[in-house]
Scaffold this motif. Sequence first.
Motif, short mmCIF file in Angstrom:
data_model
loop_
_atom_site.label_atom_id
_atom_site.label_comp_id
_atom_site.label_asym_id
_atom_site.label_seq_id
_atom_site.Cartn_x
_atom_site.Cartn_y
_atom_site.Cartn_z
N LEU A 54 -3.84 -24.79 21.63
CA LEU A 54 -5.27 -24.77 21.94
C LEU A 54 -5.69 -23.43 22.53
O LEU A 54 -6.71 -22.84 22.14
CB LEU A 54 -5.61 -25.91 22.91
CG LEU A 54 -7.07 -26.03 23.32
CD1 LEU A 54 -7.97 -26.21 22.09
CD2 LEU A 54 -7.26 -27.19 24.29
N ARG A 55 -4.88 -22.92 23.44
CA ARG A 55 -5.18 -21.62 24.04
C ARG A 55 -5.07 -20.52 23.00
O ARG A 55 -5.95 -19.63 22.91
CB ARG A 55 -4.20 -21.34 25.19
CG ARG A 55 -4.42 -20.01 25.91
CD ARG A 55 -3.23 -19.63 26.73
NE ARG A 55 -2.01 -19.54 25.91
CZ ARG A 55 -1.74 -18.48 25.15
NH1 ARG A 55 -2.60 -17.47 25.03
NH2 ARG A 55 -0.63 -18.45 24.43
N GLN A 56 -4.00 -20.59 22.20
CA GLN A 56 -3.79 -19.54 21.20
C GLN A 56 -4.91 -19.55 20.15
O GLN A 56 -5.39 -18.48 19.72
CB GLN A 56 -2.44 -19.75 20.50
CG GLN A 56 -2.08 -18.70 19.46
CD GLN A 56 -1.87 -17.34 20.08
OE1 GLN A 56 -1.29 -17.23 21.17
NE2 GLN A 56 -2.35 -16.29 19.44
N SER A 57 -5.37 -20.76 19.74
CA SER A 57 -6.45 -20.81 18.75
C SER A 57 -7.73 -20.21 19.32
O SER A 57 -8.48 -19.51 18.61
CB SER A 57 -6.67 -22.26 18.32
OG SER A 57 -7.17 -23.04 19.40
N SER A 58 -8.00 -20.47 20.62
CA SER A 58 -9.20 -19.87 21.25
C SER A 58 -9.09 -18.35 21.29
O SER A 58 -10.05 -17.63 20.98
CB SER A 58 -9.37 -20.44 22.66
OG SER A 58 -10.51 -19.86 23.28
N ASP A 59 -7.90 -17.85 21.63
CA ASP A 59 -7.70 -16.39 21.66
C ASP A 59 -7.79 -15.81 20.25
O ASP A 59 -8.35 -14.72 20.05
CB ASP A 59 -6.34 -16.06 22.27
CG ASP A 59 -6.31 -16.35 23.76
OD1 ASP A 59 -7.38 -16.54 24.35
OD2 ASP A 59 -5.19 -16.41 24.34
N GLN A 141 -11.59 -31.38 27.45
CA GLN A 141 -12.57 -30.48 28.04
C GLN A 141 -12.40 -29.06 27.51
O GLN A 141 -13.38 -28.39 27.15
CB GLN A 141 -12.44 -30.48 29.57
CG GLN A 141 -12.89 -31.78 30.23
CD GLN A 141 -12.62 -31.78 31.73
OE1 GLN A 141 -11.99 -30.87 32.26
NE2 GLN A 141 -13.12 -32.83 32.41
N ALA A 142 -11.15 -28.62 27.47
CA ALA A 142 -10.89 -27.26 26.97
C ALA A 142 -11.29 -27.15 25.51
O ALA A 142 -11.88 -26.13 25.10
CB ALA A 142 -9.41 -26.93 27.15
N LYS A 143 -11.03 -28.18 24.71
CA LYS A 143 -11.41 -28.16 23.30
C LYS A 143 -12.94 -28.15 23.16
O LYS A 143 -13.49 -27.40 22.32
CB LYS A 143 -10.84 -29.40 22.61
CG LYS A 143 -11.29 -29.61 21.16
CD LYS A 143 -10.78 -28.53 20.24
CE LYS A 143 -10.99 -28.88 18.77
NZ LYS A 143 -12.35 -29.23 18.42
N SER A 144 -13.62 -28.93 23.95
CA SER A 144 -15.09 -28.96 23.88
C SER A 144 -15.68 -27.62 24.27
O SER A 144 -16.62 -27.12 23.63
CB SER A 144 -15.62 -30.06 24.80
OG SER A 144 -15.15 -31.34 24.40
N LYS A 187 -14.80 -18.08 28.40
CA LYS A 187 -13.37 -18.02 28.12
C LYS A 187 -12.57 -18.52 29.32
O LYS A 187 -11.59 -19.26 29.17
CB LYS A 187 -12.94 -16.59 27.77
CG LYS A 187 -13.44 -16.11 26.43
CD LYS A 187 -12.73 -16.79 25.28
CE LYS A 187 -11.28 -16.38 25.22
NZ LYS A 187 -10.59 -16.98 24.03
N THR A 188 -13.03 -18.10 30.51
CA THR A 188 -12.35 -18.56 31.71
C THR A 188 -12.48 -20.08 31.86
O THR A 188 -11.54 -20.77 32.27
CB THR A 188 -12.93 -17.85 32.94
OG1 THR A 188 -12.80 -16.43 32.77
CG2 THR A 188 -12.23 -18.28 34.20
N LYS A 192 -9.31 -22.80 32.31
CA LYS A 192 -9.12 -23.56 33.54
C LYS A 192 -8.58 -24.96 33.28
O LYS A 192 -7.56 -25.36 33.87
CB LYS A 192 -10.44 -23.62 34.31
CG LYS A 192 -10.32 -24.36 35.63
CD LYS A 192 -11.64 -24.40 36.38
CE LYS A 192 -11.51 -25.18 37.69
NZ LYS A 192 -12.78 -25.27 38.42
N PRO A 193 -9.20 -25.78 32.41
CA PRO A 193 -8.62 -27.12 32.15
C PRO A 193 -7.23 -27.04 31.50
O PRO A 193 -6.40 -27.93 31.73
CB PRO A 193 -9.64 -27.79 31.24
CG PRO A 193 -10.45 -26.69 30.65
CD PRO A 193 -10.49 -25.59 31.68
N ILE A 194 -7.00 -25.98 30.73
CA ILE A 194 -5.66 -25.83 30.14
C ILE A 194 -4.63 -25.58 31.24
O ILE A 194 -3.53 -26.15 31.25
CB ILE A 194 -5.63 -24.70 29.10
CG1 ILE A 194 -6.48 -25.09 27.88
CG2 ILE A 194 -4.21 -24.39 28.66
CD1 ILE A 194 -6.59 -24.01 26.83
N SER A 195 -5.01 -24.75 32.21
CA SER A 195 -4.10 -24.49 33.34
C SER A 195 -3.86 -25.75 34.15
O SER A 195 -2.73 -26.05 34.56
CB SER A 195 -4.69 -23.38 34.21
OG SER A 195 -3.86 -23.14 35.33
#
Length: 537
Positions: A54-59, A141-144, A187-188, A192-195
């Motif tokens: 999820l993080r990598q796809s956002s980046d 939440q991070a995906k949304s 982005k932050t 945050k929810p991923i962390s």
Amino acid sequence: MRNTDGSALSRRVWQTALVFVAFVVSFAVYVYGEKQIDRANEQRQTSFRLADQLRQSSDDLTRMVRTYVTIGDPLFKKSYQDVLDIRDGRRIRPENYDSFYWHLTPSRPESVGPQGGRAIPLLELMRKAGFTDEEFLRLSQAKSLSDALTAREFEAMRLMEEAGPEDGQARLAAIRMLFDDEYRRAKTGIMKPISEFNELVEVRTLAAVHRAEDIAFVLRLVFVAFAAAVGALLWLTYAEARSILGGTVQEVHERITRIGQGDFSVTGTPASKGADSVLAGLDSMAERLGAMQAERIRATAELKDKNEALERSNADLEQFAYVASHDLQTPLRNVVSYTQLIERRYRGRLDSDADEFIGFIVDNTKKMTLLIHDLLDYSRASRQTEPPEPCSAGAAVEQALDNLRQDMETGHVEVRVGALPDVEAVPSHLVSLFQNLLGNSIKYRAPDRAAWISVSAEPAENGYWRFAVADNGIGIEPQYHEKVFEIFQRLNPSAETEGTGIGLTLCRRIVHRFGGAIWVESEREGGTTIFFTLRGA
């Protein structure tokens, strides 16, 4: 005592078997516990990998859109859309998606993207991963937030595409939309929810790993305990088995082998082997067998001496019978001659009683002559040392019939002779055998029917031939089938038929001398068949 030891050993073996089964089960459970550690670690890694996707796809989306807006290369817009479609399940997820770097592909036109896999949304993978509700809420939440950010990124791409090549302000505004504070805050907000998810997963999965490790450690201790118990029970079983055996299995095997080879000597003392041990029992059995062997040897020697004495006695008796029968012939011939002379000279000159007495004397001296002649033949057969040789049974029958020709013609007897083989015998004895059997069939023919005699042979076992001399005479009742072969045994009164009772005894002596057997099958008035076997030549 030995039965008690055997029961104890049996119980010990069963205990060892049960503990061994428990040992195997504990090993299987221990392996299962170790697998649980691997599964816990695998789940831990899967959790972090999905969050990282999820993080990598956002980046990746950020890199693709910024590069596209900056240089306008449509390949980066295509890669942007591919990343978004794979994450949302609208495109096949490649097998090696974790190790594929999307931002490098557009700069290499010859590169080929990852192939294979199946289309599945990232959220669906997260839902199947077994996350807790709280953990899944963080990822959702991070995906949304990431999906919301794509609206701004699509707006920046639209603004860049609508601006002409000379409209630098519009391109700069599009670039500014992807680098301003609002974009960074968005982005932050995604990170945050991923962390927070990573922290929750770290606590949960690490606890699961530690729990699996603790269970595996306990199972390892149980496994080691059962292994030690199996080892101890095996040692106790070995000790009890050795106590029962009185030594090692090798020693018992060697003792049994020695007994089997006839060595009944006893080594060691019962105390060193245990009074009730198997070795002590084997020694006791060896002593008894040794005593029995010594007794057997003594009895064999005694029997041998008695057999030798019996053979000497039989030889003396046969010699006596031969000498007696031979030496009695001369005086008996004189008696017969002078009796016949008296009969011829004085018949009719004396009274009737004297004539009758003279007739009795003549008849009985003739019978005595026949008896001595048969006894002499029997003695010769017993004393015969001539070895057997191949000879024709057919020729022997022909010679016997020739000797009996006058009796056959007198009795009007029909003789049927089949194909006969060559056998191992002495020719003169073979002729005597057939002559006695054929003579009996002629002598004991039935007066009320035409007499016939059949001689045949057929193969038997072990190279022998079975002969049959059959007739339709008066027959022999079953209770006399063995008695007829005894010496001097006659089943018919002497007034009816002539004979001495030696003929069948002589036949049995001849057949036995050549290694065969002889027997009779007959019924009263049903004819008689004499069977005998001789070895083929």
